[in-house]
Design a protein around this motif. Structure first.
Motif, PDB file in Angstrom:
ATOM      1  N   ARG A  49      -3.144   5.444   4.750  1.00  0.00           N
ATOM      2  CA  ARG A  49      -3.897   6.543   4.121  1.00  0.00           C
ATOM      3  C   ARG A  49      -3.538   7.883   4.756  1.00  0.00           C
ATOM      4  O   ARG A  49      -3.364   8.897   4.070  1.00  0.00           O
ATOM      5  CB  ARG A  49      -5.383   6.244   4.264  1.00  0.00           C
ATOM      6  CG  ARG A  49      -6.344   7.230   3.618  1.00  0.00           C
ATOM      7  CD  ARG A  49      -7.724   6.839   4.048  1.00  0.00           C
ATOM      8  NE  ARG A  49      -8.811   7.531   3.391  1.00  0.00           N
ATOM      9  CZ  ARG A  49      -9.890   7.989   4.038  1.00  0.00           C
ATOM     10  NH1 ARG A  49      -9.976   7.844   5.351  1.00  0.00           N
ATOM     11  NH2 ARG A  49     -10.860   8.582   3.384  1.00  0.00           N
TER      12      ARG A  49
ATOM     13  N   ASP B 126      -7.281   3.113  -3.394  1.00  0.00           N
ATOM     14  CA  ASP B 126      -8.004   2.403  -2.338  1.00  0.00           C
ATOM     15  C   ASP B 126      -7.025   1.906  -1.276  1.00  0.00           C
ATOM     16  O   ASP B 126      -5.966   1.359  -1.607  1.00  0.00           O
ATOM     17  CB  ASP B 126      -8.773   1.218  -2.919  1.00  0.00           C
ATOM     18  CG  ASP B 126      -9.862   1.656  -3.886  1.00  0.00           C
ATOM     19  OD1 ASP B 126     -10.598   2.600  -3.544  1.00  0.00           O
ATOM     20  OD2 ASP B 126      -9.968   1.061  -4.969  1.00  0.00           O
ATOM     21  N   PHE B 127      -7.386   2.104  -0.013  1.00  0.00           N
ATOM     22  CA  PHE B 127      -6.539   1.688   1.100  1.00  0.00           C
ATOM     23  C   PHE B 127      -7.326   0.797   2.059  1.00  0.00           C
ATOM     24  O   PHE B 127      -8.511   1.012   2.304  1.00  0.00           O
ATOM     25  CB  PHE B 127      -6.018   2.911   1.863  1.00  0.00           C
ATOM     26  CG  PHE B 127      -5.086   3.776   1.063  1.00  0.00           C
ATOM     27  CD1 PHE B 127      -3.728   3.521   1.060  1.00  0.00           C
ATOM     28  CD2 PHE B 127      -5.570   4.834   0.306  1.00  0.00           C
ATOM     29  CE1 PHE B 127      -2.862   4.314   0.309  1.00  0.00           C
ATOM     30  CE2 PHE B 127      -4.717   5.621  -0.442  1.00  0.00           C
ATOM     31  CZ  PHE B 127      -3.357   5.363  -0.439  1.00  0.00           C
ATOM     32  N   ASP B 128      -6.630  -0.194   2.608  1.00  0.00           N
ATOM     33  CA  ASP B 128      -7.203  -1.022   3.665  1.00  0.00           C
ATOM     34  C   ASP B 128      -6.797  -0.519   5.042  1.00  0.00           C
ATOM     35  O   ASP B 128      -7.498  -0.746   6.022  1.00  0.00           O
ATOM     36  CB  ASP B 128      -6.741  -2.476   3.517  1.00  0.00           C
ATOM     37  CG  ASP B 128      -7.423  -3.191   2.366  1.00  0.00           C
ATOM     38  OD1 ASP B 128      -8.602  -2.882   2.092  1.00  0.00           O
ATOM     39  OD2 ASP B 128      -6.784  -4.050   1.730  1.00  0.00           O
ATOM     40  N   TYR B 129      -5.664   0.169   5.100  1.00  0.00           N
ATOM     41  CA  TYR B 129      -5.114   0.585   6.388  1.00  0.00           C
ATOM     42  C   TYR B 129      -5.257   2.089   6.577  1.00  0.00           C
ATOM     43  O   TYR B 129      -4.771   2.882   5.769  1.00  0.00           O
ATOM     44  CB  TYR B 129      -3.638   0.186   6.485  1.00  0.00           C
ATOM     45  CG  TYR B 129      -3.427  -1.305   6.461  1.00  0.00           C
ATOM     46  CD1 TYR B 129      -3.621  -2.083   7.607  1.00  0.00           C
ATOM     47  CD2 TYR B 129      -3.052  -1.948   5.287  1.00  0.00           C
ATOM     48  CE1 TYR B 129      -3.433  -3.449   7.591  1.00  0.00           C
ATOM     49  CE2 TYR B 129      -2.857  -3.322   5.255  1.00  0.00           C
ATOM     50  CZ  TYR B 129      -3.056  -4.070   6.405  1.00  0.00           C
ATOM     51  OH  TYR B 129      -2.874  -5.431   6.372  1.00  0.00           O
ATOM     52  N   PHE B 130      -5.900   2.453   7.671  1.00  0.00           N
ATOM     53  CA  PHE B 130      -6.083   3.863   7.985  1.00  0.00           C
ATOM     54  C   PHE B 130      -4.752   4.596   8.083  1.00  0.00           C
ATOM     55  O   PHE B 130      -4.596   5.713   7.583  1.00  0.00           O
ATOM     56  CB  PHE B 130      -6.812   4.003   9.328  1.00  0.00           C
ATOM     57  CG  PHE B 130      -8.180   4.605   9.221  1.00  0.00           C
ATOM     58  CD1 PHE B 130      -8.383   5.822   8.599  1.00  0.00           C
ATOM     59  CD2 PHE B 130      -9.272   3.960   9.773  1.00  0.00           C
ATOM     60  CE1 PHE B 130      -9.640   6.391   8.511  1.00  0.00           C
ATOM     61  CE2 PHE B 130     -10.536   4.508   9.681  1.00  0.00           C
ATOM     62  CZ  PHE B 130     -10.714   5.722   9.061  1.00  0.00           C
TER      63      PHE B 130
ATOM     64  N   GLU C 244       0.825  -1.202   0.000  1.00  0.00           N
ATOM     65  CA  GLU C 244       0.000   0.000   0.000  1.00  0.00           C
ATOM     66  C   GLU C 244       0.865   1.260   0.000  1.00  0.00           C
ATOM     67  O   GLU C 244       0.557   2.237  -0.692  1.00  0.00           O
ATOM     68  CB  GLU C 244      -0.944   0.004   1.202  1.00  0.00           C
ATOM     69  CG  GLU C 244      -2.096  -0.985   1.076  1.00  0.00           C
ATOM     70  CD  GLU C 244      -3.305  -0.582   1.902  1.00  0.00           C
ATOM     71  OE1 GLU C 244      -3.256   0.425   2.638  1.00  0.00           O
ATOM     72  OE2 GLU C 244      -4.324  -1.281   1.793  1.00  0.00           O
TER      73      GLU C 244
ATOM     74  N   ILE D  82     -11.291   4.600   1.440  1.00  0.00           N
ATOM     75  CA  ILE D  82     -11.242   3.526   2.408  1.00  0.00           C
ATOM     76  C   ILE D  82     -12.678   3.125   2.721  1.00  0.00           C
ATOM     77  O   ILE D  82     -13.589   3.969   2.695  1.00  0.00           O
ATOM     78  CB  ILE D  82     -10.489   3.953   3.690  1.00  0.00           C
ATOM     79  CG1 ILE D  82     -10.109   2.733   4.530  1.00  0.00           C
ATOM     80  CG2 ILE D  82     -11.273   4.966   4.497  1.00  0.00           C
ATOM     81  CD1 ILE D  82      -9.053   3.027   5.588  1.00  0.00           C
TER      82      ILE D  82
END
Length: 229
Positions: free
Chosen positions: A128, A121-125, A27, A102
């Motif tokens: 981001r 697109d991100f999975d981890y806050f 990411e 997200i």
């Protein structure tokens, strides 16, 4: 959580953590590669719950359009509400419109005003959040909830502790932010001395799009515009 850990062997936990590291690295790499090409941008934060007929949605759209007309791009969290207004203003102004998306309860999808090649697109806050700070020349913070406050105070902390270079943090809406600023001054500064007087200058409160642009342009007339990395 403890129960789920007990049901897994140590080797399984360790393996899962190791693979998570690669995903996190992926990411970061993807974000760096995409965002390093976008040029100087300003991030607009605010509530995903703000409706298009509400005044702060309309104001965020005006601010964003004016930002791109002054040579900056716009970054948002990519969702609805204030984020949509920010991307919409940038789109209508013919400028760069970036969305860092997200999956959240009130952000089920990215908004339609993000440039096709600038939607990430991100999975981890936390990944981001690094992207917001690393590739923004300023933060414009509209009324929002816990997520907006989180981004605001993290940016203030990073500047206060000299972990990043100073950049403008502009709070829009005296009626919304005035009480918080009063509390910070009276409680954190005056009563408990948990911050210093110069820390109060890290944010500015305004009510119009013209004031936002004036602060941004004054700052970068004084300090040569350059990325924060």
């Amino acid at each position: 959580m403890q129960t789920s850990l007990k049901n897994k062997a140590w080797n399984e936990i360790k393996t899962n953590d190791s693979w998570a590291i690669f995903k996190i690295m992926g990411e970061f790499v993807h974000g760096y590669e995409k965002l390093s090409q976008i040029g100087p941008c300003v991030t607009i934060f605010g509530s995903a719950r703000t409706k298009p007929d509400q005044k702060y949605y309309k104001l965020a759209e005006k601010i964003s359009k004016k930002i791109v007309e002054n040579g900056y791009g716009v970054i948002t969290g990519g969702g609805p509400g204030i984020m949509e207004a920010g991307n919409k203003g940038a789109h209508l102004g013919g400028g760069t419109s970036v969305g860092l998306n997200i999956d959240l309860p009130f952000e089920q999808h990215d908004n339609p005003y993000i440039d096709n090649d600038k939607s990430l697109d991100f999975d981890y806050f936390f990944v981001r959040k690094v992207m917001f700070v690393k590739y923004s020349q300023g933060f414009v913070v509209m009324p929002g909830g816990f997520g907006t406050l989180d981004e605001l105070f993290e940016a203030i902390t990073l500047i206060q502790t000299h972990k990043i270079d100073k950049f403008p943090i502009i709070l829009v809406g005296t009626e919304f932010w005035g009480g918080l600023i009063d509390w910070v001054r009276k409680t954190l500064l005056d009563s408990f001395q948990n911050i210093s007087e110069p820390d109060m200058d890290l944010v500015q409160v305004v009510d119009t799009e013209d004031e936002v642009i004036e602060i941004l342009n004054q700052f970068y007339d004084e300090y040569n515009l350059s990325p924060n990395f």
